[in-house]
Design a protein around this motif. Sequence first.
Motif, PDB file in Angstrom:
ATOM      1  N   UNK A  13      13.307  -0.904  -1.089  1.00 22.28           N
ATOM      2  CA  UNK A  13      12.052  -0.167  -1.192  1.00 22.28           C
ATOM      3  C   UNK A  13      10.992  -0.940  -0.423  1.00 22.28           C
ATOM      4  N   UNK A  14      10.462  -0.330   0.645  1.00 18.15           N
ATOM      5  CA  UNK A  14       9.423  -0.960   1.459  1.00 18.15           C
ATOM      6  C   UNK A  14       8.061  -0.768   0.801  1.00 18.15           C
ATOM      7  N   UNK A  15       7.829   0.438   0.312  1.00 14.72           N
ATOM      8  CA  UNK A  15       6.563   0.771  -0.336  1.00 14.72           C
ATOM      9  C   UNK A  15       6.876   1.636  -1.548  1.00 14.72           C
ATOM     10  N   UNK A  16       6.596   1.126  -2.732  1.00 18.11           N
ATOM     11  CA  UNK A  16       6.940   1.832  -3.964  1.00 18.11           C
ATOM     12  C   UNK A  16       5.870   2.801  -4.428  1.00 18.11           C
ATOM     13  N   UNK A  17       6.155   3.442  -5.545  1.00 18.42           N
ATOM     14  CA  UNK A  17       5.218   4.400  -6.127  1.00 18.42           C
ATOM     15  C   UNK A  17       3.990   3.665  -6.647  1.00 18.42           C
ATOM     16  N   UNK A  24      -6.987  17.589 -14.654  1.00 19.63           N
ATOM     17  CA  UNK A  24      -6.246  18.822 -14.927  1.00 19.63           C
ATOM     18  C   UNK A  24      -6.475  19.810 -13.789  1.00 19.63           C
ATOM     19  N   UNK A  25      -5.394  20.452 -13.311  1.00 19.01           N
ATOM     20  CA  UNK A  25      -5.493  21.459 -12.261  1.00 19.01           C
ATOM     21  C   UNK A  25      -5.369  20.902 -10.855  1.00 19.01           C
ATOM     22  N   UNK A  26      -5.448  19.572 -10.706  1.00 21.28           N
ATOM     23  CA  UNK A  26      -5.305  18.962  -9.387  1.00 21.28           C
ATOM     24  C   UNK A  26      -3.832  18.719  -9.072  1.00 21.28           C
ATOM     25  N   UNK A  27      -3.583  18.178  -7.889  1.00 22.16           N
ATOM     26  CA  UNK A  27      -2.228  17.801  -7.487  1.00 22.16           C
ATOM     27  C   UNK A  27      -2.105  16.285  -7.506  1.00 22.16           C
ATOM     28  N   UNK A  28      -0.925  15.808  -7.864  1.00 20.94           N
ATOM     29  CA  UNK A  28      -0.636  14.374  -7.848  1.00 20.94           C
ATOM     30  C   UNK A  28       0.521  14.141  -6.886  1.00 20.94           C
ATOM     31  N   UNK A  29       0.342  13.195  -5.955  1.00 21.87           N
ATOM     32  CA  UNK A  29       1.383  12.926  -4.963  1.00 21.87           C
ATOM     33  C   UNK A  29       1.862  11.489  -5.081  1.00 21.87           C
ATOM     34  N   UNK A  65      13.547   8.321   5.291  1.00 22.87           N
ATOM     35  CA  UNK A  65      13.034   7.065   4.736  1.00 22.87           C
ATOM     36  C   UNK A  65      11.853   7.269   3.793  1.00 22.87           C
ATOM     37  N   UNK A  66      11.024   8.253   4.085  1.00 16.73           N
ATOM     38  CA  UNK A  66       9.814   8.464   3.294  1.00 16.73           C
ATOM     39  C   UNK A  66      10.044   9.670   2.383  1.00 16.73           C
ATOM     40  N   UNK A  67      10.042   9.403   1.084  1.00 12.90           N
ATOM     41  CA  UNK A  67      10.307  10.433   0.080  1.00 12.90           C
ATOM     42  C   UNK A  67       9.018  10.711  -0.674  1.00 12.90           C
ATOM     43  N   UNK A  68       8.666  12.002  -0.782  1.00 18.39           N
ATOM     44  CA  UNK A  68       7.397  12.389  -1.391  1.00 18.39           C
ATOM     45  C   UNK A  68       7.604  13.418  -2.489  1.00 18.39           C
ATOM     46  N   UNK A  69       6.888  13.213  -3.579  1.00 20.80           N
ATOM     47  CA  UNK A  69       6.861  14.161  -4.692  1.00 20.80           C
ATOM     48  C   UNK A  69       5.416  14.594  -4.889  1.00 20.80           C
ATOM     49  N   UNK A  70       5.170  15.898  -4.908  1.00 20.82           N
ATOM     50  CA  UNK A  70       3.841  16.414  -5.234  1.00 20.82           C
ATOM     51  C   UNK A  70       3.957  17.335  -6.437  1.00 20.82           C
ATOM     52  N   UNK A  82       6.519   8.566 -13.694  1.00 16.48           N
ATOM     53  CA  UNK A  82       7.260   9.176 -12.587  1.00 16.48           C
ATOM     54  C   UNK A  82       8.213   8.115 -12.051  1.00 16.48           C
ATOM     55  N   UNK A  83       9.481   8.491 -11.888  1.00 16.28           N
ATOM     56  CA  UNK A  83      10.484   7.548 -11.397  1.00 16.28           C
ATOM     57  C   UNK A  83      11.206   8.137 -10.192  1.00 16.28           C
ATOM     58  N   UNK A  84      11.361   7.312  -9.162  1.00 15.34           N
ATOM     59  CA  UNK A  84      12.132   7.676  -7.971  1.00 15.34           C
ATOM     60  C   UNK A  84      13.385   6.824  -7.971  1.00 15.34           C
TER      61      UNK A  84
END
Length: 104
Positions: A13-17, A24-29, A65-70, A82-84
Motif C-alpha cells: 500500500x503506497x497511500x492508504x485510506x 448527511x447527504x454528502x458524498x464520502x470518497x 493501482x488506484x482504487x476508489x470508493x465513493x 471503511x476497509x479496503x
Amino acid sequence: LLLLCRAEEAAVVVSGLRNTDVFVGESATFTCELSHPGVRNVQWWLDGTPLHNNLVTEISEQDGRIHTLTLNDVACHDSGTVTFRAGSLISSAKLLVKGISLLE
C-alpha cells in the motif's frame, strides 16, 4: 553455476485510506494506492459488510493501482469503519457522518 530467481515483488500500500468526516447527504470518497497493478481479490467493506457497485456505492479502479470508493448521499447510520482489502493487503479508515443541527 549459480542460478538466481527473482520472485515477483509483493504489492504494498503506497497511500492508504484516510479518516473522512462529511455531513448527511454528502458524498464520502476513499482512495487506496497500491505499488503495482494485478492484485487480485479486491474488496471494500463498511463495518464488516461487503460493498458492491450500485447507485449509492461507486467502486472504481485506475491503472490497476488506484482504487476508489465513493459513498453517495450518506446518512448517519453510514458512520463506521471503511476497509479496503486487496489480497493480503488491508487499509482501514473511519467514516463519520455528521448530522446538521437544527438548533440555532
